[in-house]
Write an enzyme that holds these catalytic residues in place. Structure first.
Site, mmCIF file in Angstrom:
data_model
loop_
_atom_site.group_PDB
_atom_site.id
_atom_site.type_symbol
_atom_site.label_atom_id
_atom_site.label_comp_id
_atom_site.label_asym_id
_atom_site.label_seq_id
_atom_site.Cartn_x
_atom_site.Cartn_y
_atom_site.Cartn_z
ATOM 1 N N TYR A 1 0.775 -1.236 0.084
ATOM 2 C CA TYR A 1 -0.264 -0.089 0.023
ATOM 3 C C TYR A 1 1.059 1.186 -0.034
ATOM 4 O O TYR A 1 0.207 2.493 -0.318
ATOM 5 C CB TYR A 1 -1.030 0.054 1.216
ATOM 6 N N HIS B 1 1.060 -11.938 2.449
ATOM 7 C CA HIS B 1 0.251 -11.064 1.802
ATOM 8 C C HIS B 1 -0.512 -11.888 0.703
ATOM 9 O O HIS B 1 -1.715 -12.034 0.600
ATOM 10 C CB HIS B 1 0.663 -9.803 0.970
HETATM 11 N N1 NAP Z 1 -5.287 -8.694 1.977
HETATM 12 C C1 NAP Z 1 -5.534 -8.255 0.941
HETATM 13 O O1 NAP Z 1 -5.086 -8.998 -0.429
HETATM 14 C C2 NAP Z 1 -6.512 -7.135 0.690
HETATM 15 C C3 NAP Z 1 -6.918 -6.773 -0.537
HETATM 16 C C4 NAP Z 1 -7.708 -5.356 -0.680
HETATM 17 C C5 NAP Z 1 -8.013 -4.746 0.769
HETATM 18 N N2 NAP Z 1 -7.362 -5.354 1.693
HETATM 19 C C6 NAP Z 1 -7.797 -4.618 3.093
HETATM 20 O O2 NAP Z 1 -9.126 -4.404 3.385
HETATM 21 C C7 NAP Z 1 -9.292 -3.135 3.506
HETATM 22 C C8 NAP Z 1 -10.810 -2.673 3.071
HETATM 23 O O3 NAP Z 1 -11.038 -3.157 1.729
HETATM 24 P P1 NAP Z 1 -11.174 -2.003 0.515
HETATM 25 O O4 NAP Z 1 -10.478 -0.940 0.899
HETATM 26 O O5 NAP Z 1 -11.047 -2.627 -0.814
HETATM 27 O O6 NAP Z 1 -12.768 -1.501 0.527
HETATM 28 P P2 NAP Z 1 -14.103 -1.587 1.417
HETATM 29 O O7 NAP Z 1 -13.629 -1.286 2.865
HETATM 30 O O8 NAP Z 1 -15.066 -2.785 1.167
HETATM 31 O O9 NAP Z 1 -14.776 -0.240 0.711
HETATM 32 C C9 NAP Z 1 -14.175 1.061 0.920
HETATM 33 C C10 NAP Z 1 -15.008 2.042 0.352
HETATM 34 O O10 NAP Z 1 -16.238 2.416 0.883
HETATM 35 C C11 NAP Z 1 -16.470 3.558 1.459
HETATM 36 N N3 NAP Z 1 -17.192 3.679 2.300
HETATM 37 C C12 NAP Z 1 -16.665 3.333 3.657
HETATM 38 N N4 NAP Z 1 -17.599 3.241 4.800
HETATM 39 C C13 NAP Z 1 -18.613 3.742 4.023
HETATM 40 C C14 NAP Z 1 -20.053 4.241 4.489
HETATM 41 N N5 NAP Z 1 -20.072 4.055 5.768
HETATM 42 N N6 NAP Z 1 -20.698 4.806 3.763
HETATM 43 C C15 NAP Z 1 -20.514 4.951 2.512
HETATM 44 N N7 NAP Z 1 -19.243 4.723 1.739
HETATM 45 C C16 NAP Z 1 -18.366 4.009 2.509
HETATM 46 C C17 NAP Z 1 -15.021 4.231 1.091
HETATM 47 O O11 NAP Z 1 -14.991 5.671 0.963
HETATM 48 P P3 NAP Z 1 -14.321 6.689 1.855
HETATM 49 O O12 NAP Z 1 -12.849 6.360 1.790
HETATM 50 O O13 NAP Z 1 -14.515 7.953 0.938
HETATM 51 O O14 NAP Z 1 -14.975 6.713 3.082
HETATM 52 C C18 NAP Z 1 -14.296 3.277 0.160
HETATM 53 O O15 NAP Z 1 -14.547 3.878 -1.041
HETATM 54 C C19 NAP Z 1 -8.357 -2.263 2.567
HETATM 55 O O16 NAP Z 1 -8.097 -1.126 3.213
HETATM 56 C C20 NAP Z 1 -7.125 -3.087 2.966
HETATM 57 O O17 NAP Z 1 -6.851 -2.968 4.429
HETATM 58 C C21 NAP Z 1 -6.944 -6.411 1.946
#
Ligand code: NAP
Length: 266
Positions: free
Chosen positions: A48, A106
Site C-alpha cells: 500500500y 500477503h
Molecule cells: N489482503 C488483501 O489482499 C487485501 C486486498 C484488498 C483490501 N484489503 C484490506 O481491506 C481493506 C478494506 O477493503 P477495501 O479498501 O478494498 O474496500 P471496502 O472497505 O470494502 O470499501 C471502501 C470504500 O467504501 C467507502 N465507504 C466506507 N465506509 C462507508 C460508509 N459508511 N458509507 C459509504 N461509503 C463508505 C470508502 O469511501 P471513503 O474512503 O470515502 O470513506 C471506500 O470507497 C483495505 O483497506 C485493506 O486494508 C486487503
C-alpha cells in the site's frame, strides 16, 4: 467507546481500520480519528506504500501503543527468508513501532516458499518482533501446508469476503482451527449499495447497506476491516460492526445472494 470484542484464539479485535488508499496528511488524520473514536486494530501492507502515513496517524493518536493491534503484510517479492526479516524491520520503522501484533504473508505467490518464508515468520515471532503470524489469500490446501511448516499457530486468515464473494469452506477452516477469519473489502469496495437484497435488509433495519454488510460479516464470525476516510464513515462503520444485529432470516437472505464479483483475483 473502545472496541472490546475479539475473534479467534489470538484475540484479533473484531473491528479494524482498512487503510489501502489512505495517503498524505488526510490519510494520517483518518488513522488518528479512527483510533481516537475507538478502533484498536489497524491494517496496512507493504504494497500500500502508506506504512509511514499510518505510522504518523498512530503516533498522533492519544492512545498507548500497547492498546493497539497493528497488522501489516509482507508483499510477494519480499518472501525469501532474508527479505522477510529486512522488509519487516523496514515496515516497523515506517510504522514507528517496536513490534507488530500481526504479520501476514500477503499472497502465497512469487517468492513465497512455505519452508523458508514461514521459517522467517517463526523466527520473527521467537525474537518477539511479531506477536502473531497471519496469512492472506490462501486456499484450503495452502493453509494445510502452512500449518505443517509453521511452529506458530496461524492467528488470522485475511480473505476477500462480502455479500458478492464468499468462501464458506475457508470460514469453516478458521472455525475448526480457532483462528480469526478477517474479511477484507467488507463493503465490496462500495458495491454493496447496488445489491438489492442488502438494500432490502438495510431498509428493514433503517440502516445503510454498508452497515448491513458489516453486521452480516460479524454474524458469520468474521473480523472486519472496512476502509473509510471521513469521520462520518469511520464512525458509522465502527458502530454498525459492533451494534447492528441481524436476525437469522436477514443472514440467510444475504447468504442466498447469487455471487458474482471477486474484486481481487490473483
Ligand atoms: N489482503 C488483501 O489482499 C487485501 C486486498 C484488498 C483490501 N484489503 C484490506 O481491506 C481493506 C478494506 O477493503 P477495501 O479498501 O478494498 O474496500 P471496502 O472497505 O470494502 O470499501 C471502501 C470504500 O467504501 C467507502 N465507504 C466506507 N465506509 C462507508 C460508509 N459508511 N458509507 C459509504 N461509503 C463508505 C470508502 O469511501 P471513503 O474512503 O470515502 O470513506 C471506500 O470507497 C483495505 O483497506 C485493506 O486494508 C486487503
Amino acid at each position: 467507546m473502545e472496541d472490546q470484542s475479539t475473534v479467534g484464539a489470538a484475540g484479533v479485535p473484531a473491528v479494524g481500520l482498512g487503510t489501502m488508499g489512505l495517503d498524505g496528511d488526510a490519510g494520517a488524520r483518518s488513522v488518528t480519528d479512527a483510533i481516537e473514536m475507538g478502533y484498536r486494530h489497524v491494517d496496512t501492507a507493504q504494497i500500500y506504500e502508506n506504512e509511514s502515513v499510518v505510522g504518523r496517524g498512530i503516533a498522533a493518536a492519544d492512545v498507548p501503543r500497547e492498546e493497539l493491534f497493528v497488522a501489516t503484510k509482507v508483499w510477494a517479492d519480499n518472501l525469501a527468508y532474508d527479505d522477510v526479516l529486512e522488509s519487516t524491520a523496514e515496515s516497523m520503522a515506517k510504522l514507528g513501532v517496536e513490534y507488530l501484533d500481526l504479520l501476514y504473508v500477503h499472497r502465497p505467490i512469487d517468492t513465497y516458499d512455505p519452508e523458508t518464508t514461514l521459517a522467517a515468520f517463526d523466527h520473527l515471532r521467537e525474537e518477539g518482533q511479531i506477536r502473531h503470524v497471519g496469512v492472506s489469500n490462501f486456499e484450503a490446501d495452502e493453509l494445510d501446508t502452512a500449518r505443517a511448516h509453521l511452529d506458530a499457530p496461524i492467528a488470522a486468515h485475511q480473505m476477500e469476503y462480502h455479500p458478492l464473494f464468499t468462501r464458506p469452506e475457508l470460514l469453516a477452516d478458521a472455525r475448526d482451527h480457532d483462528y480469526a477469519p478477517v474479511a477484507y473489502s467488507p463493503l465490496a469496495g462500495g458495491l454493496v449499495t447496488e445489491v438489492d437484497d442488502v438494500v432490502a435488509v438495510a431498509e428493514r433495519h433503517d440502516a445503510t447497506p454498508q452497515a448491513v454488510s458489516l453486521a452480516w460479516l460479524r454474524a458469520k464470525g468474521c473480523a472486519v476491516i472496512p476502509k473509510a476516510s471521513s469521520a462520518k464513515h469511520l464512525r458509522s462503520n465502527f458502530e454498525a460492526a459492533r451494534t447492528l444485529e441481524l436476525d437469522a432470516d436477514d443472514v440467510a437472505r444475504i447468504d442466498g445472494i447469487e455471487r458474482e464479483r471477486e474484486l481481487f483475483p490473483e
